[in-house]
Design a protein around this motif. Sequence first.
Motif, PDB file in Angstrom:
ATOM      1  N   ALA A  27       0.830  -1.211   0.000  1.00 25.22           N
ATOM      2  CA  ALA A  27       0.000   0.000   0.000  1.00 25.22           C
ATOM      3  C   ALA A  27       0.861   1.255   0.000  1.00 25.22           C
ATOM      4  CB  ALA A  27      -0.935  -0.008   1.212  1.00 25.22           C
ATOM      5  N   ILE A  28       1.913   1.263   0.810  1.00 29.45           N
ATOM      6  CA  ILE A  28       2.811   2.423   0.821  1.00 29.45           C
ATOM      7  C   ILE A  28       3.526   2.532  -0.518  1.00 29.45           C
ATOM      8  CG2 ILE A  28       4.920   3.362   1.855  1.00 29.45           C
ATOM      9  CD1 ILE A  28       3.944   2.357   4.553  1.00 29.45           C
ATOM     10  N   GLY A  29       3.887   1.393  -1.101  1.00 33.15           N
ATOM     11  CA  GLY A  29       4.517   1.407  -2.426  1.00 33.15           C
ATOM     12  C   GLY A  29       3.619   2.028  -3.482  1.00 33.15           C
ATOM     13  N   ALA A 126      13.601   4.211   7.112  1.00 37.02           N
ATOM     14  CA  ALA A 126      13.072   3.083   7.879  1.00 37.02           C
ATOM     15  C   ALA A 126      11.554   3.137   7.894  1.00 37.02           C
ATOM     16  CB  ALA A 126      13.605   3.107   9.310  1.00 37.02           C
ATOM     17  N   ASP A 127      10.959   1.957   7.850  1.00 39.34           N
ATOM     18  CA  ASP A 127       9.523   1.805   8.097  1.00 39.34           C
ATOM     19  C   ASP A 127       9.421   0.983   9.374  1.00 39.34           C
ATOM     20  OD1 ASP A 127       6.809   1.492   8.122  1.00 39.34           O
ATOM     21  OD2 ASP A 127       6.677   0.369   6.245  1.00 39.34           O
ATOM     22  N   CYS A 128       9.068   1.621  10.473  1.00 39.07           N
ATOM     23  CA  CYS A 128       9.080   0.995  11.784  1.00 39.07           C
ATOM     24  C   CYS A 128       7.648   0.764  12.260  1.00 39.07           C
ATOM     25  CB  CYS A 128       9.838   1.863  12.784  1.00 39.07           C
ATOM     26  SG  CYS A 128       9.952   1.152  14.432  1.00 39.07           S
ATOM     27  N   THR A 129       7.295  -0.493  12.485  1.00 32.28           N
ATOM     28  CA  THR A 129       5.929  -0.827  12.894  1.00 32.28           C
ATOM     29  C   THR A 129       5.868  -1.580  14.214  1.00 32.28           C
ATOM     30  OG1 THR A 129       5.844  -2.997  11.806  1.00 32.28           O
ATOM     31  CG2 THR A 129       5.330  -1.058  10.447  1.00 32.28           C
ATOM     32  N   GLU A 130       7.017  -1.973  14.753  1.00 28.68           N
ATOM     33  CA  GLU A 130       7.022  -2.832  15.939  1.00 28.68           C
ATOM     34  C   GLU A 130       8.168  -2.457  16.867  1.00 28.68           C
ATOM     35  OE1 GLU A 130       4.993  -5.287  16.756  1.00 28.68           O
ATOM     36  OE2 GLU A 130       4.066  -6.074  14.931  1.00 28.68           O
ATOM     37  N   TRP A 131       7.939  -2.658  18.162  1.00 28.78           N
ATOM     38  CA  TRP A 131       9.027  -2.697  19.136  1.00 28.78           C
ATOM     39  C   TRP A 131       8.824  -4.011  19.877  1.00 28.78           C
ATOM     40  CZ3 TRP A 131      11.311   2.173  21.771  1.00 28.78           C
ATOM     41  CH2 TRP A 131      12.461   1.830  22.465  1.00 28.78           C
ATOM     42  N   TYR A 132       9.504  -5.031  19.412  1.00 29.71           N
ATOM     43  CA  TYR A 132       9.226  -6.387  19.856  1.00 29.71           C
ATOM     44  C   TYR A 132       9.569  -6.597  21.326  1.00 29.71           C
ATOM     45  CZ  TYR A 132       9.086  -7.293  14.818  1.00 29.71           C
ATOM     46  OH  TYR A 132       8.790  -7.246  13.485  1.00 29.71           O
ATOM     47  N   ASN A 133       8.753  -7.388  22.000  1.00 32.61           N
ATOM     48  CA  ASN A 133       9.095  -7.868  23.337  1.00 32.61           C
ATOM     49  C   ASN A 133      10.030  -9.062  23.192  1.00 32.61           C
ATOM     50  OD1 ASN A 133       7.320  -6.061  24.702  1.00 32.61           O
ATOM     51  ND2 ASN A 133       5.599  -7.398  24.199  1.00 32.61           N
ATOM     52  N   ASN A 179      12.839  13.983   9.785  1.00 37.26           N
ATOM     53  CA  ASN A 179      11.856  13.607   8.759  1.00 37.26           C
ATOM     54  C   ASN A 179      11.007  12.388   9.137  1.00 37.26           C
ATOM     55  OD1 ASN A 179      13.095  15.652   7.195  1.00 37.26           O
ATOM     56  ND2 ASN A 179      14.616  14.194   6.457  1.00 37.26           N
ATOM     57  N   ILE A 180      10.194  12.550  10.169  1.00 40.60           N
ATOM     58  CA  ILE A 180       9.320  11.475  10.642  1.00 40.60           C
ATOM     59  C   ILE A 180       7.915  11.665  10.087  1.00 40.60           C
ATOM     60  CG2 ILE A 180       8.432  10.258  12.677  1.00 40.60           C
ATOM     61  CD1 ILE A 180      11.452  10.201  12.443  1.00 40.60           C
ATOM     62  N   ILE A 181       7.318  10.588   9.591  1.00 37.16           N
ATOM     63  CA  ILE A 181       5.937  10.616   9.115  1.00 37.16           C
ATOM     64  C   ILE A 181       5.188   9.432   9.725  1.00 37.16           C
ATOM     65  CG2 ILE A 181       6.559   9.343   7.011  1.00 37.16           C
ATOM     66  CD1 ILE A 181       4.305  10.735   5.561  1.00 37.16           C
ATOM     67  N   GLN A 182       3.990   9.686  10.228  1.00 40.73           N
ATOM     68  CA  GLN A 182       3.178   8.619  10.832  1.00 40.73           C
ATOM     69  C   GLN A 182       2.139   8.134   9.832  1.00 40.73           C
ATOM     70  OE1 GLN A 182       1.224   9.686  14.532  1.00 40.73           O
ATOM     71  NE2 GLN A 182      -0.216   7.971  14.362  1.00 40.73           N
ATOM     72  N   ILE A 183       2.213   6.858   9.501  1.00 42.25           N
ATOM     73  CA  ILE A 183       1.289   6.241   8.555  1.00 42.25           C
ATOM     74  C   ILE A 183       0.757   4.942   9.162  1.00 42.25           C
ATOM     75  CG2 ILE A 183       0.986   5.263   6.244  1.00 42.25           C
ATOM     76  CD1 ILE A 183       1.561   8.215   6.132  1.00 42.25           C
ATOM     77  N   ASP A 358      -7.743   3.785   3.090  1.00 36.99           N
ATOM     78  CA  ASP A 358      -7.307   3.659   1.696  1.00 36.99           C
ATOM     79  C   ASP A 358      -6.031   4.476   1.495  1.00 36.99           C
ATOM     80  OD1 ASP A 358      -7.339   3.020  -1.032  1.00 36.99           O
ATOM     81  OD2 ASP A 358      -8.445   4.848  -1.515  1.00 36.99           O
ATOM     82  N   TYR A 359      -5.050   3.891   0.854  1.00 33.84           N
ATOM     83  CA  TYR A 359      -3.757   4.569   0.703  1.00 33.84           C
ATOM     84  C   TYR A 359      -3.872   5.905  -0.015  1.00 33.84           C
ATOM     85  CZ  TYR A 359      -3.086   3.554  -4.305  1.00 33.84           C
ATOM     86  OH  TYR A 359      -3.201   3.535  -5.685  1.00 33.84           O
ATOM     87  N   ARG A 360      -4.899   6.061  -0.838  1.00 31.78           N
ATOM     88  CA  ARG A 360      -5.059   7.312  -1.590  1.00 31.78           C
ATOM     89  C   ARG A 360      -5.276   8.509  -0.673  1.00 31.78           C
ATOM     90  NH1 ARG A 360      -7.169   3.045  -3.880  1.00 31.78           N
ATOM     91  NH2 ARG A 360      -6.602   2.514  -6.029  1.00 31.78           N
ATOM     92  N   ASN A 361      -5.785   8.267   0.513  1.00 31.73           N
ATOM     93  CA  ASN A 361      -5.972   9.348   1.482  1.00 31.73           C
ATOM     94  C   ASN A 361      -4.646   9.860   2.035  1.00 31.73           C
ATOM     95  OD1 ASN A 361      -8.806   9.064   1.325  1.00 31.73           O
ATOM     96  ND2 ASN A 361      -8.784   7.439   2.865  1.00 31.73           N
ATOM     97  N   TYR A 362      -3.577   9.110   1.808  1.00 29.28           N
ATOM     98  CA  TYR A 362      -2.273   9.467   2.384  1.00 29.28           C
ATOM     99  C   TYR A 362      -1.236   9.840   1.332  1.00 29.28           C
ATOM    100  CZ  TYR A 362      -4.022   7.714   6.838  1.00 29.28           C
ATOM    101  OH  TYR A 362      -4.755   7.546   8.002  1.00 29.28           O
ATOM    102  N   VAL A 363      -1.627   9.860   0.063  1.00 28.97           N
ATOM    103  CA  VAL A 363      -0.666  10.153  -1.004  1.00 28.97           C
ATOM    104  C   VAL A 363      -0.043  11.534  -0.832  1.00 28.97           C
ATOM    105  CG1 VAL A 363      -0.424  10.602  -3.476  1.00 28.97           C
ATOM    106  CG2 VAL A 363      -1.628   8.560  -2.702  1.00 28.97           C
ATOM    107  N   ALA A 364      -0.851  12.546  -0.543  1.00 23.81           N
ATOM    108  CA  ALA A 364      -0.327  13.913  -0.402  1.00 23.81           C
ATOM    109  C   ALA A 364       0.674  14.004   0.745  1.00 23.81           C
ATOM    110  CB  ALA A 364      -1.480  14.893  -0.183  1.00 23.81           C
ATOM    111  N   LYS A 365       0.353  13.342   1.851  1.00 20.94           N
ATOM    112  CA  LYS A 365       1.240  13.354   3.020  1.00 20.94           C
ATOM    113  C   LYS A 365       2.553  12.646   2.716  1.00 20.94           C
ATOM    114  CE  LYS A 365       1.113  12.186   7.970  1.00 20.94           C
ATOM    115  NZ  LYS A 365       0.277  11.610   9.054  1.00 20.94           N
ATOM    116  N   ILE A 366       2.469  11.494   2.045  1.00 23.68           N
ATOM    117  CA  ILE A 366       3.667  10.738   1.686  1.00 23.68           C
ATOM    118  C   ILE A 366       4.486  11.483   0.631  1.00 23.68           C
ATOM    119  CG2 ILE A 366       4.453   8.607   0.543  1.00 23.68           C
ATOM    120  CD1 ILE A 366       2.168   7.161   2.015  1.00 23.68           C
TER     121      ILE A 366
END
Length: 375
Positions: A27-29, A126-133, A179-183, A358-366
């Motif tokens: 989706a990000i791609g 980086a695409d960071c989604t987890e901080w594993y236990n 340059n941090i972006i939250q998605i 929907d990824y289209r809602n985030y295109v402008a931000k990305i």
Amino acid sequence: MSDEKKVLYIGNFILPDKNAAAHRVLAIGKALRECGIEVVYAGVTENKTKQDILLSKEFIQGFECYFRNYPKNAKEWMLYLTDITSYIEIIREKSTVDGVIFYNLSSYLMLPLMRYCRKKEIKCLADCTEWYNVSEKKILFKLVKGLDEFLRMRLLQKRMDGMIVISSSLKKYYRNCKNIIQIPPLVDIKEKKWKNTKESLYNGLLIAYVGNPATKDRVDYLINAIDGLNRNIRLDIVGITLEEYLKFYPKQRKILRGKNEIYFHGKLTHTEALNYVQNADYTCFFRNKTRSNMMGFPSKFVESVSCGTPVITNDTSDLKSFIKKGCGIIVESTKINDIQIALLEAPKPTSLNWKIFDYRNYVAKINEWARIVLY
């Protein structure tokens, strides 16, 4: 954007839909592609391919993709966690790569690959989604994993040229970085799998759960709450069989052998699992407030909403802010009584904004983020 840029997206995703990571990166791609950026993927495969990664090339949804073999023994794991040769081969094959996006990549790969990219003037992202236990029982594995997490989360990712993070908690942690972006997790709402129409299959409250309750989700809380509740409730559990489930929660055998309408369907394809989600009144899951659960963002929440099905859950990650937008019901705690009240009071759902992820809602931000980090 004027001249087209090219990024290599690296991680343990199994394209196109074998794990949550695959859905996110695709989706990000697609969003990056709409920003005029070419995206090439380097993921993994469970179907053994030839050793030369360049011979594994496939095209998936218009993207050029390469695959490393998923390791099966200790020797393969050692190479998998330390050998960056495959990624360098892809970079050389593409001749020009402007950025590499590391998706939760092991620090043992990230560090040497970052050094290589710096020498070649390739941006490190980086695409960071987890901080594993770190919950390994064997001391050696615990030390290796613990060091990996320390290096990745506390050192290497803070040196990135830019970061995509999945939650506000991660954004806050990395607030002093560049340059941090939250998605959040995203989907392509135009894909056929999101368009199935709901069927009325049950005249009571129909609830679905999709996933593996042996990892993060406390389905046992939900089952205990349903037991003896004065409301007709059917629960469909997809992703695990009854016997597999009872290995983790043997004390619930009596409940599950009783008259409750609780059905286990085992592991299904992603499309088959979504059919249960689409036909349910609600999906439901609960999670303890661990660091991992607060830092991440459950993809099952996104998939449920994208199917048009609201969610009953407790307050972890950023779910409360989306629930306020009409995506479901927040249970104030995971105590049985609170869950039972929510189940008793849950109305038959009405329409919700199923296009919210929907990824289209985030295109402008990305696009704005990409202009800064790649141009």
